[in-house]
Design a protein around this motif. Sequence first.
Motif, PDB file in Angstrom:
ATOM      1  N   UNK A  35     -18.163   9.283  -3.829  1.00 51.23           N
ATOM      2  CA  UNK A  35     -17.223   8.730  -2.846  1.00 51.23           C
ATOM      3  C   UNK A  35     -17.341   9.463  -1.516  1.00 51.23           C
ATOM      4  N   UNK A  36     -18.306  10.384  -1.429  1.00 50.39           N
ATOM      5  CA  UNK A  36     -18.463  11.198  -0.225  1.00 50.39           C
ATOM      6  C   UNK A  36     -19.926  11.178   0.252  1.00 50.39           C
ATOM      7  N   UNK A  37     -20.402  10.009   0.670  1.00 46.85           N
ATOM      8  CA  UNK A  37     -21.810   9.918   1.075  1.00 46.85           C
ATOM      9  C   UNK A  37     -22.158  10.810   2.258  1.00 46.85           C
ATOM     10  N   UNK A  38     -21.237  10.978   3.196  1.00 48.28           N
ATOM     11  CA  UNK A  38     -21.527  11.834   4.353  1.00 48.28           C
ATOM     12  C   UNK A  38     -21.801  13.271   3.911  1.00 48.28           C
ATOM     13  N   UNK A  39     -20.993  13.776   2.999  1.00 46.68           N
ATOM     14  CA  UNK A  39     -21.190  15.135   2.513  1.00 46.68           C
ATOM     15  C   UNK A  39     -22.504  15.259   1.746  1.00 46.68           C
ATOM     16  N   UNK A  40     -22.808  14.260   0.933  1.00 48.04           N
ATOM     17  CA  UNK A  40     -24.058  14.276   0.168  1.00 48.04           C
ATOM     18  C   UNK A  40     -25.258  14.299   1.107  1.00 48.04           C
ATOM     19  N   UNK A  41     -25.241  13.420   2.110  1.00 48.79           N
ATOM     20  CA  UNK A  41     -26.364  13.335   3.042  1.00 48.79           C
ATOM     21  C   UNK A  41     -26.516  14.626   3.840  1.00 48.79           C
ATOM     22  N   UNK A  42     -25.413  15.193   4.276  1.00 50.19           N
ATOM     23  CA  UNK A  42     -25.464  16.420   5.067  1.00 50.19           C
ATOM     24  C   UNK A  42     -25.916  17.620   4.246  1.00 50.19           C
ATOM     25  N   UNK A  43     -25.901  17.479   2.918  1.00 54.92           N
ATOM     26  CA  UNK A  43     -26.359  18.548   2.034  1.00 54.92           C
ATOM     27  C   UNK A  43     -27.772  18.290   1.529  1.00 54.92           C
ATOM     28  N   UNK A  44     -28.421  17.278   2.093  1.00 50.61           N
ATOM     29  CA  UNK A  44     -29.780  16.918   1.686  1.00 50.61           C
ATOM     30  C   UNK A  44     -30.745  17.155   2.846  1.00 50.61           C
ATOM     31  N   UNK A  45     -31.995  16.749   2.661  1.00 48.49           N
ATOM     32  CA  UNK A  45     -33.016  16.971   3.699  1.00 48.49           C
ATOM     33  C   UNK A  45     -33.526  15.660   4.284  1.00 48.49           C
ATOM     34  N   UNK A  46     -34.077  14.802   3.435  1.00 50.95           N
ATOM     35  CA  UNK A  46     -34.484  13.481   3.923  1.00 50.95           C
ATOM     36  C   UNK A  46     -34.237  12.434   2.852  1.00 50.95           C
ATOM     37  N   UNK A  47     -34.176  11.170   3.306  1.00 51.54           N
ATOM     38  CA  UNK A  47     -33.774  10.048   2.462  1.00 51.54           C
ATOM     39  C   UNK A  47     -34.979   9.175   2.154  1.00 51.54           C
ATOM     40  N   UNK A  48     -35.039   8.653   0.912  1.00 49.88           N
ATOM     41  CA  UNK A  48     -36.115   7.741   0.529  1.00 49.88           C
ATOM     42  C   UNK A  48     -35.523   6.466  -0.063  1.00 49.88           C
ATOM     43  N   UNK A  49     -35.965   5.330   0.451  1.00 55.31           N
ATOM     44  CA  UNK A  49     -35.602   4.008  -0.078  1.00 55.31           C
ATOM     45  C   UNK A  49     -36.878   3.363  -0.613  1.00 55.31           C
ATOM     46  N   UNK A  50     -36.872   2.993  -1.896  1.00 51.16           N
ATOM     47  CA  UNK A  50     -38.085   2.452  -2.519  1.00 51.16           C
ATOM     48  C   UNK A  50     -37.912   1.020  -2.991  1.00 51.16           C
ATOM     49  N   UNK A  51     -36.971   0.283  -2.413  1.00 52.30           N
ATOM     50  CA  UNK A  51     -36.623  -1.068  -2.870  1.00 52.30           C
ATOM     51  C   UNK A  51     -37.761  -2.063  -2.721  1.00 52.30           C
ATOM     52  N   UNK A  52     -37.631  -3.161  -3.482  1.00 52.91           N
ATOM     53  CA  UNK A  52     -38.558  -4.278  -3.351  1.00 52.91           C
ATOM     54  C   UNK A  52     -38.108  -5.238  -2.256  1.00 52.91           C
ATOM     55  N   UNK A  53     -36.789  -5.368  -2.054  1.00 55.24           N
ATOM     56  CA  UNK A  53     -36.266  -6.280  -1.037  1.00 55.24           C
ATOM     57  C   UNK A  53     -34.881  -5.825  -0.602  1.00 55.24           C
ATOM     58  N   UNK A  54     -34.618  -5.893   0.707  1.00 58.71           N
ATOM     59  CA  UNK A  54     -33.322  -5.527   1.279  1.00 58.71           C
ATOM     60  C   UNK A  54     -33.061  -6.420   2.493  1.00 58.71           C
ATOM     61  N   UNK A  55     -31.854  -6.291   3.071  1.00 58.21           N
ATOM     62  CA  UNK A  55     -31.534  -6.971   4.321  1.00 58.21           C
ATOM     63  C   UNK A  55     -31.650  -5.967   5.456  1.00 58.21           C
ATOM     64  N   UNK A  56     -30.525  -5.357   5.792  1.00 56.98           N
ATOM     65  CA  UNK A  56     -30.495  -4.249   6.745  1.00 56.98           C
ATOM     66  C   UNK A  56     -29.835  -3.084   5.997  1.00 56.98           C
TER      67      UNK A  56
END
Length: 260
Positions: free
Chosen positions: A148-169
């Motif tokens: 429920x705290x994505x901002x805290x999770x992201x700020x405690x990480x380094x970089x983000x990876x999205x590996x989806x087959x299909x998305x919108x925005x």
Amino acid sequence: MAPLLYKPNIKIIGQSHESYEASKNSQRYKRILRYYRQVSKFLLLTEKDAEKFKKDGFTNTGVMYNPTAFRVYNDPQKLYANKTVVSMGRLVDGKGFDVLIKAFARVSHEIPGWKLDIYGDGPEKESLQTLIDVLNMKNVIHLKGTTSKPQEVLSSSSFFVLASEAEGLPMSLIEAQSCGLPCISTDCAPGIREIINEYEDGLIAPVGDVDVLARHIRRLAKNEQLFYSYSQNAYRHSEKFEQKHIRNQWYKLFEELEER
């Protein structure tokens, strides 16, 4: 809505929060053709989707991005020191978490001290955990459940990876950039290149390509100076998704329709 379409004192704004392809391949497309060609403005999530609807005869298209719920600056050095690759989303078929796990496992021995945290829940959780165990990665790849705290999770990480087959925005990419995280993504949607400026603030891989995704992960994890540059650019570029910026675009649209 139909009785209101031709009333001169009423302006109607239509929105579609899916890609052109998703609309075209669904039963919804007939209703979009019937109603949305008549509205004052038909808003899409990406420029490419707007262009495709134009080719189908729409003369009222526009673009309105979804705003990020937060935007916070994080020192790139602190982000890098977290040594954490992060991903978020429903654990369902098509989100590519199996591809991400295989890619990280392929280069894990080259980036000691780094880990992969995956946030989310869903029917594929058990099979993904089995894959992690089979690859002997349970000490460095973790299924963290929902947060429920994505901002805290992201700020405690380094970089983000999205590996989806299909998305919108994908909002997950937008939120990651808004915390200064460089992003790696598969080329899974028209909107990807409207979020990621390739080789400036992130990297893009073909859908399902474990090898390229692995190389991108290794490159960002091993090249500290490149990471710093991408992080600074990611935060700067995320400004176009800031709430204030999007709100001003809405006000501008209202003024435009009022002048008509």
